[in-house]
Design an enzyme around this catalytic site. Structure first.
Site, PDB file in Angstrom:
ATOM      1  N   HIS A 384      41.502  49.368  23.720  1.00 15.45           N
ATOM      2  CA  HIS A 384      41.711  48.150  24.517  1.00 15.45           C
ATOM      3  C   HIS A 384      40.562  47.163  24.333  1.00 15.45           C
ATOM      4  CE1 HIS A 384      44.753  50.618  26.496  1.00 15.45           C
ATOM      5  NE2 HIS A 384      45.166  49.565  27.193  1.00 15.45           N
ATOM      6  N   ARG A 417      38.385  49.117  31.191  1.00 18.17           N
ATOM      7  CA  ARG A 417      38.551  50.515  30.811  1.00 18.17           C
ATOM      8  C   ARG A 417      37.502  51.424  31.448  1.00 18.17           C
ATOM      9  NH1 ARG A 417      43.276  51.287  30.014  1.00 18.17           N
ATOM     10  NH2 ARG A 417      43.012  52.969  28.482  1.00 18.17           N
ATOM     11  N   HIS A 423      37.333  55.109  29.624  1.00 15.20           N
ATOM     12  CA  HIS A 423      36.273  55.019  28.608  1.00 15.20           C
ATOM     13  C   HIS A 423      34.909  54.983  29.265  1.00 15.20           C
ATOM     14  CE1 HIS A 423      38.841  54.349  25.079  1.00 15.20           C
ATOM     15  NE2 HIS A 423      39.609  53.633  25.888  1.00 15.20           N
ATOM     16  N   ASP A 427      30.830  53.602  25.016  1.00 13.12           N
ATOM     17  CA  ASP A 427      31.959  53.458  24.084  1.00 13.12           C
ATOM     18  C   ASP A 427      32.434  52.011  24.043  1.00 13.12           C
ATOM     19  OD1 ASP A 427      31.808  56.216  23.918  1.00 13.12           O
ATOM     20  OD2 ASP A 427      33.454  56.540  25.328  1.00 13.12           O
TER      21      ASP A 427
END
Length: 509
Positions: A384, A417, A423, A427
């Site tokens: 995303h 995210r 996540h 990241d």
């Protein structure tokens, strides 16, 4: 001897200018692809730097400690040597990558012009937020000294730490050169990435300063793509490099280069034995309460990964409705970018696998409906985030008038995210560098440039009713014309003149 003198003179002039301008060798005239006032405002589209009481500052401390472990290594020695904020310095580094004797205004004038102007454009993008935040540098906050060979402690004390100017300039240069010669993109990007990390090692910047520098450099190059001069310089540098390497004029350096390989220029994902993992944990827990807020609701809704969601997000940013029917050219562009972003992230996930937060911690996420299908997929990189930042950089070129809103929404789409628990923070931050690398690769494809041109023309047509003729547009094979007399592309839709007759071209997805 003459070349060495010129290099030394350039270094002296750069450092002298830095002394008078807070270590910012910026130029508001012919040395910039974009004047400073028209560059994206990182003080708007990026969050403020973390303060010492925040969870994010734990990551800064972890990386500050890592930098100390590098000081006595060869990497540390290189970081010190590469501390000069100067176009000739980054040109010397990139000459090694391109396997050239030198990149300078005598031997490689076209390549040096691209390097120098990209460098200045990148570092200029940090001027506003540096002045806005005036963040303390690590050596100042920790009562230490910066030890880069060319770093002057007194000068840097008067210059904000956030974002890193060295990082922005080097990353902007790397992106320009990666676009120029995609066959070497991963090696070029690796050196540009390391150049930013050098600033952590020499105690001149925090990790969050460097991360913001990468984003500033990428945003600056996205805006530079709106200037015909930048695209002309890319082509001239590419032709010069081909001649120097004895390649035919029609050689395509992108022919055998697929999407960027993130494992070749990004660090490995953080593992549970790393000090940075503690920061990831703290950032997970500090963002979890946001799920019960309106911001959390938005993050959950925007978990949808689709062209329709990108239409919604970018519509909000640029103030017009993007849809299949109303904006087919922009939609085609968004769809193409989504496909390439998916390809780039999906190929890296199994190579650098990391458990997602909700899996690692045995917790429910904020998007329960996605858990079953996403449980076994890697948290690194964030698909995303890759999509949101790639689309934002591309749409900055389509609608530069709304660049700050576009970049902010693209940034937030990735941050979602972390909020929903899919996540880790590190990241997400790393993935934005992967996204900017993808944008550089996309620009090496003529078909993509056609899509950009068509999307820009469509946007201008909607917002002004007049399509400017100044934009360079490749003609389609039909040699049809719009009603304003400009040549169509393969993606032009609506009423056009072909063979002296008005016809209606319909868009086919």
């Amino acid at each position: 001897m003459i070349k060495q003198f010129k290099w030394m003179l350039a270094a002296i002039l750069t450092l002298s200018g830095a002394m008078n301008a807070g270590a910012q060798p910026t130029d508001n005239g012919n040395n910039n692809y974009v004047v400073i006032e028209q560059l994206p405002d990182a003080g708007y589209f990026l969050p403020a730097p973390p303060d010492s009481s925040s969870a994010k500052f734990l990551d800064d401390i972890a990386q500050w400690q890592w930098g100390k472990t590098m000081a006595s290594t060869e990497r540390g020695a290189r970081a010190s040597r590469e501390s000069l904020l100067d176009a000739y310095a980054i040109a010397s580094v990139m000459a090694q990558v391109l396997q050239l004797d030198a990149i300078d205004d005598e031997q490689t004038p076209a390549i040096f012009r691209l390097v120098a102007k990209s460098f200045i454009t990148g570092v200029s993008s940090t001027k506003g937020p540096k002045s806005k935040y005036m963040r303390k540098r690590p050596f100042a906050q920790m009562n230490e000294t910066a030890w880069g060979e060319y770093d002057d402690t007194e000068t840097m004390l008067g210059d904000g730490s956030y974002p890193s100017g060295h990082t922005a300039s080097a990353w902007a240069t790397a992106l320009a050169l990666a676009e120029m010669w995609p066959a070497l993109q991963d090696t070029i990007l690796c050196r540009g990435f390391e150049y930013g990390e050098n600033r952590i090692i020499v105690n001149a910047h925090w990790q969050s300063d460097v991360t913001a520098g990468y984003l500033c450099g990428a945003a600056a190059i996205a805006r530079a793509h709106c200037e015909p001069e930048f695209e002309q310089d890319i082509r001239a540098a590419r032709a010069e490099y081909a001649r120097l390497k004895g390649l035919p004029e029609d050689y395509d350096p992108a022919a055998e280069a697929d999407v960027p390989h993130g494992e070749r220029f990004l660090n490995n994902p953080v593992d549970t034995a790393s000090a940075r993992y503690q920061a990831d944990l703290m950032l997970y827990w500090s963002n979890k309460p946001i799920r019960s807020t309106e911001r959390g609701d938005t993050a959950a809704v925007e978990a949808e990964y689709s062209v329709a969601m990108m239409q919604k997000v970018m519509s909000e940013a640029i103030g017009i409705t993007i849809s299949d029917l109303q904006t087919p050219a922009i939609t085609r562009l968004l769809s193409h970018v989504l496909d390439k972003a998916s390809e780039t992230a999906d190929r890296l996930k199994p190579i650098r696998f990391r458990k997602r937060p909700f899996v690692q911690l045995g917790e429910p996420s904020a998007v329960a409906g996605d858990e079953e299908k996403e449980r076994g997929k890697s948290s690194f990189p964030s698909g995303h985030t890759n999509l949101g930042w790639t689309e934002a950089l591309v749409m900055t070129e389509v609608a530069p008038e709304h660049q700050n809103e576009i970049l902010r929404r693209g940034y937030e789409y990735g941050h979602n995210r972390l909020i929903v628990g899919y996540h880790w923070y590190t990241d997400i931050e790393a993935t934005r560098q992967l996204a900017s690398a993808l944008v550089a690769r996309l620009h090496a494809d003529p078909a993509f440039l056609d899509m950009i041109a068509a999307a820009r023309a469509e946007y201008e047509g909607i917002t002004t009713g007049i399509v400017p003729v100044s934009r360079v547009i490749r003609p389609s094979s039909s040699q049809a014309y719009r009603l304003d007399g400009t040549l169509t592309t393969d993606y032009t839709h609506g009423i056009v003149i072909e063979n002296q007759h008005k016809i209606v071209r319909r868009y086919n997805k």
